[in-house]
Structures are given as C-alpha cells and as structure tokens.
Design a protein around this motif. Structure first.
Motif, PDB file in Angstrom:
ATOM      1  N   ARG A   1       0.863  -1.189   0.000  1.00 35.35           N
ATOM      2  CA  ARG A   1       0.000   0.000   0.000  1.00 35.35           C
ATOM      3  C   ARG A   1       0.887   1.223   0.000  1.00 35.35           C
ATOM      4  O   ARG A   1       1.634   1.480   0.927  1.00 35.35           O
TER       5      ARG A   1
ATOM      6  N   VAL B   1       3.705   1.498   2.792  1.00 38.40           N
ATOM      7  CA  VAL B   1       3.579   1.590   4.245  1.00 38.40           C
ATOM      8  C   VAL B   1       3.380   0.196   4.841  1.00 38.40           C
ATOM      9  O   VAL B   1       3.796  -0.078   5.948  1.00 38.40           O
ATOM     10  N   GLN B   2       2.741  -0.686   4.056  1.00 36.20           N
ATOM     11  CA  GLN B   2       2.567  -2.063   4.531  1.00 36.20           C
ATOM     12  C   GLN B   2       2.198  -2.973   3.365  1.00 36.20           C
ATOM     13  O   GLN B   2       1.781  -2.512   2.309  1.00 36.20           O
TER      14      GLN B   2
ATOM     15  N   GLY C   1       0.285  -6.337   6.650  1.00 39.22           N
ATOM     16  CA  GLY C   1      -0.136  -5.722   7.907  1.00 39.22           C
ATOM     17  C   GLY C   1       1.074  -5.430   8.774  1.00 39.22           C
ATOM     18  O   GLY C   1       2.023  -6.213   8.806  1.00 39.22           O
ATOM     19  N   ILE C   2       1.023  -4.304   9.472  1.00 33.46           N
ATOM     20  CA  ILE C   2       2.212  -3.842  10.186  1.00 33.46           C
ATOM     21  C   ILE C   2       2.624  -4.827  11.280  1.00 33.46           C
ATOM     22  O   ILE C   2       3.814  -5.144  11.432  1.00 33.46           O
ATOM     23  N   ILE C   3       1.666  -5.330  12.044  1.00 39.98           N
ATOM     24  CA  ILE C   3       2.043  -6.219  13.155  1.00 39.98           C
ATOM     25  C   ILE C   3       2.664  -7.503  12.614  1.00 39.98           C
ATOM     26  O   ILE C   3       3.717  -7.940  13.097  1.00 39.98           O
ATOM     27  N   ALA C   4       2.054  -8.103  11.602  1.00 38.35           N
ATOM     28  CA  ALA C   4       2.606  -9.334  11.030  1.00 38.35           C
ATOM     29  C   ALA C   4       3.999  -9.091  10.452  1.00 38.35           C
ATOM     30  O   ALA C   4       4.922  -9.905  10.638  1.00 38.35           O
TER      31      ALA C   4
ATOM     32  N   ARG D   1      -3.839  -0.137  26.839  1.00 40.30           N
ATOM     33  CA  ARG D   1      -3.633  -0.367  25.400  1.00 40.30           C
ATOM     34  C   ARG D   1      -3.697   0.910  24.580  1.00 40.30           C
ATOM     35  O   ARG D   1      -3.408   0.901  23.380  1.00 40.30           O
TER      36      ARG D   1
ATOM     37  N   PHE E   1       1.878   1.446  19.532  1.00 37.44           N
ATOM     38  CA  PHE E   1       1.721   0.117  20.095  1.00 37.44           C
ATOM     39  C   PHE E   1       2.942  -0.714  19.717  1.00 37.44           C
ATOM     40  O   PHE E   1       3.351  -0.739  18.564  1.00 37.44           O
TER      41      PHE E   1
END
Lengths: 123, 387
Positions: free
Chosen positions: B36, B47-48, B51-54, B310, B334
C-alpha cells in the motif's frame, strides 16, 4: 434492516429509533492493525458529526464520528479485549456503539450501500 | 474518520523537492506485491503489505526486506576530505578503518541537530547515508560548509535495501560473493560484494535493532536484486509502518520527531557517537554548546516510556508529573513485540530517571507511564567478537 454509510467511512444500521454504528471494511483496511478502541460512554448525548470514538492502529489514532444525532446506549465491550475484531469483522461483530436516534430525518443525508461502494471506488 | 485515510502519511515537506511524490526504482515492484503506497519524504513508498504487526513480528523472528531508496546516498571525496568532514561533523575519522561505518550528526552552529547519518570509509573518500526527508537540505548545507576541493556526489542512481532480522545473514549469504565472506562482517562494517552479478556495497547495520544488512546497488538492478533476496524462503518485503514500530522498540530516534534542530546531541542521548578526542578538541559546528551540555548536564533528556493499558500516546502528547507538565512525547505507538504501548519523550532532566512514574495526557485521559531504559526490546546486533 436498512444500513447507511457516511463519507467518513462509518456505517449505521437502523432498527426503529435504535441504531448500531461501526467503521466500514474499507476503513479498517486503510487503518491497518487496530490495537485499541476508545468507546463512548452509555448515556452520552452526541450530535451528528461529533467525535464519539477513537480507533488506534499501529500507525495512528483516528476519530470516528456520529453519523446522526442521538444518545449512546452502549459501547461494544468485547472490543476492550479484542480490538482486532474491528479488522476481522468491521461491519458485523466489530461494531463500535449503539445509540438511539434523535431525528430519523438525518438519515436522508447518508449514502446507501450502493452509493457508498461507488464512492469508495472513486477514492 | 477521514482524517487519516484521505491525508498523506507524512508531515515532511521540503520546498526543494519537486511537487508531488516521486517514484523510486522499486515502485512497480512494491505495487505488484500488494504494497500500500503512501507519500513519504516526497516519494511513493509502501507503508505495509500484509499488515504492520505481522510484518513487524516477521522481521523480529525471520528476515524482512525494506526498500529505503528514499534515503540520500552521498559520496564525498577530494583533497583534504578527511579533515574537512571532521570540521563538518563531530565524528572521529582517524579511528575509522576502511569499510568501517560510524553514526554521526549534522549540527548547526548552535549545536541543533540538522540530521543524523551514517559515515563509511571507502578507499578514497567517504560514503554517507542521510535521511530522505532532509537530504536536499543536507546537500545544500554540506556544499556550503565543505571546501571547494571536496566533491559531493549525490548517488541518486543508487537504490538502498535493508535486510533485517535473525535470519538475514542466512538468507543473504548464499546470494553474494566477495573477497571476504558475508558472515565475517561484524556490526558496523561494510565491504564490496557481488549480489546476483550486481556490484553491491553491503554493510552490517540497520534500523530495527536486529542483525542485518544495508545494501546499496545501482537503481537499474534494484528490482532484480529485490527479487533475488525476496525469493529466499525466510524473507518477506516489509513496509515503512513496521520500520517505524521496529525502530521505536529498538529505542532508535527518528529525525524530525525524536530530534530536530531544537535539540542538541546530549539531551537527545546521542553524544555516545562523539568520542573523547572530538569532545576535548571540539572544532565542529555546535561544539561549544554540546560541550557545555556535557559539563553541566542538559535541561531535558530523551527517555523511553512504558505505558499501562492499550491506548497509545502519540507525538505531541504532554507528559505530566502529578498535575505539572514536565515533558512531551516525540514518538509513540503500540509495540507489537511487547503488546503494549511505548513512547519516546523529552522530559525535564530532574525527572528523567528510570522508574519515575508519570502520566501522559491523551485526549484528556491520563495514562500511567513509567520511564524505562531503552531499547525497549534488546538489540541483537552481530558484534565483533560475539559468536
């Protein structure tokens, strides 16, 4: 039950004078991994366009606006432990809050699903 | 909720950059792989992907391929280049060996940080990597302060990749040949290699806290090299989003956020890069202010904050001691590895002590935060002498 959409990528599903609000699947896909959702308090009175909730993704925090005026009846407490539900089921179990409608006439300003799909296709 | 979705990702704008985002050599490569693309530092960048976390967790456990071709690559050479660079930067080049990489800072006359950069000794000159968002200003600044006998080449026909993670060495080693084995490079050392037949300058360095490499290659070969590396079983392409969350966990500051021209190196926690000789001799822009800050202690310090709950605290959030503002958050988000929010902030020096309990005001809510040592996630660099 009729479902309406905003240009800011919220959805609202209406049943009588009660409604459920969330962000669209397009919105969650743009935000990416959601890590926290700040929910409105039950009883809060909201005006159309007010910021009611904040969705925190890894990247940034984004306001979610009330599609119509009314009163919040509950936030989706499940999201406190599972904010990722907004990613996996944005337009179902990942709803954000429920509310009563002050003026059903405000729904006329919103898009139906076909109009929203056409709107997103242009973005 | 259109504020994020319909706006560019970045607050960096530079009047010297041509209007509208530019395409980097791997633009199509990223798009084909589902990256993306967002505007960043004047370029379209991914940017990803998934997905950023993965992507973040993949880099921490395997190997992630980053395109950082937006960064400025400079080659500085000519008569008296070493003395000229020492007059321009608070760096000790006398102790920098051939192929050695050193972190340094570009300072203004009052000691404010204009950029942070990496300096490598090549055979007849020095190779610099500077931030993408600041490279045009850096070039102008260096042209002004370096003598005429010194030549600055902007290597804008080169691409820059980074391969980061515990499996980076295993993934890259089979693809390269050179006078020395890739594995023999230790952290902050570089050498010339052939990578799939392409000339590549590879250094063991990065911006994630993991072992890994930064790879400079000709732009026209970037896609072929990226294909080769991404074709390795343990490698996935990683976007800018995870690059930011990885560097935050590693406690590495981001220019324009965690340090700006309003910060001098001591309060930014970056005086480690300025050795004893340069501290005692001075002779670089901003030396007086930096030496004063070293002697007297800075008024504020960059610290790490661990946050309860959180909800993330972002840049600009005010840090409170009780009711009193004592600082401001400069980066936050996060932490995918720690599964809680973390942040960097400048806090008044008297309170900038690990263990201090503070609050962060986020949209009127007071989050409990504690100052913790950085990095938040331990570095795993391949240091010389280590196994």
């Amino acid at each position: 039950m009729p479902r309406y959409f905003t240009k800011d990528h919220e959805w609202i599903e209406v049943e009588g004078d009660a409604a459920t609000v969330g962000i669209t699947d397009y919105a969650q896909s743009q935000l990416g991994d959601i890590t926290f959702v700040e929910l409105p308090q039950a009883g809060a009175s909201v005006g159309k366009g007010d910021s009611c909730s904040v969705v925190d993704s890894v990247k940034a925090a984004s306001d979610v606006y009330a599609p119509v005026s009314g009163s919040v009846t509950e936030g989706n407490a499940v999201l406190e432990d599972q904010p990722e539900l907004v990613n996996t089921a944005a337009e179902a179990e990942g709803w954000l809050w429920r509310m009563t409608l002050a003026d059903a006439g405000e729904l006329a300003d919103l898009m139906d699903e076909d109009a929203y799909k056409a709107y997103v296709a242009e973005l | 909720m259109s504020d994020l979705i319909n706006s560019p990702e970045t607050d960096f704008e530079d009047p010297d950059v041509p209007a509208g985002p530019l395409e980097l050599p791997l633009d199509a490569w990223h798009r084909v792989r589902g990256g993306r693309m967002v505007e960043f530092a004047g370029y379209w960048m991914p940017v990803q992907y998934e997905g950023i976390i993965a992507e973040h967790l993949w880099t921490r456990t395997s190997a992630g391929l980053f395109d950082v071709s937006h960064m400025g690559q400079l080659y500085i050479s000519g008569e008296g280049v070493e003395a000229a660079l020492e007059a321009a930067l608070p760096i000790d080049l006398a102790t920098l060996p051939l192929g050695g990489v050193r972190y340094s800072l570009l300072l203004d006359e009052t000691g404010g940080i204009l950029d942070d950069l990496m300096v490598t000794r090549w055979g007849t000159g020095f190779y610099l990597v500077v931030n993408g968002a600041t490279k045009w200003d850096d070039l102008a600044h260096l042209r002004e302060i370096l003598p005429d006998a010194v030549t600055i080449n902007h290597l804008d026909d080169s691409a820059l990749l980074a391969l980061q993670g515990p499996k980076a060495a295993k993934a890259l080693a089979p693809l390269v040949t050179g006078e020395q084995a890739l594995e023999s490079l230790s952290f902050m050392r570089g050498a010339a290699f052939k990578l799939g037949g392409v000339d590549a300058w590879i250094s063991r360095s990065g911006y994630t806290g993991e072992d890994g490499f930064e790879i400079s290659i000709p732009a026209e070969s970037a896609a072929a090299v990226a294909d080769l590396i991404a074709g390795q079983a343990d490698v996935k392409p990683i976007g800018l989003g995870a690059r930011d969350s990885l560097r935050l966990e590693a406690g590495l500051p981001l220019y324009g956020h965690d340090m700006t021209a309003d910060n001098e190196p001591v309060e930014a926690g970056l005086s480690f890069g300025i050795n004893k000789r340069r501290r005692s001799e001075g002779g670089f822009p901003g030396a007086d202010r930096m030496i004063e800050a070293l002697m007297e202690g800075p008024a504020r310090r960059r610290v790490g904050l661990s946050i309860e709950g959180r909800m993330a605290a972002r840049e600009g959030a005010v840090v409170l001691l009780g009711e009193n503002p004592v600082g401001v958050v400069t980066s936050g988000g996060f932490s995918p590895s720690l599964e809680r929010p973390i942040a960097m902030a400048y806090v008044e020096a008297a309170h900038a002590v690990p263990g201090t309990n503070l609050f962060i005001d986020v949209r009127g809510r007071k989050l409990n935060a504690t100052i913790v040592p950085m990095p938040f996630v331990p570095h795993r660099y391949h240091r010389k002498g280590a196994a």
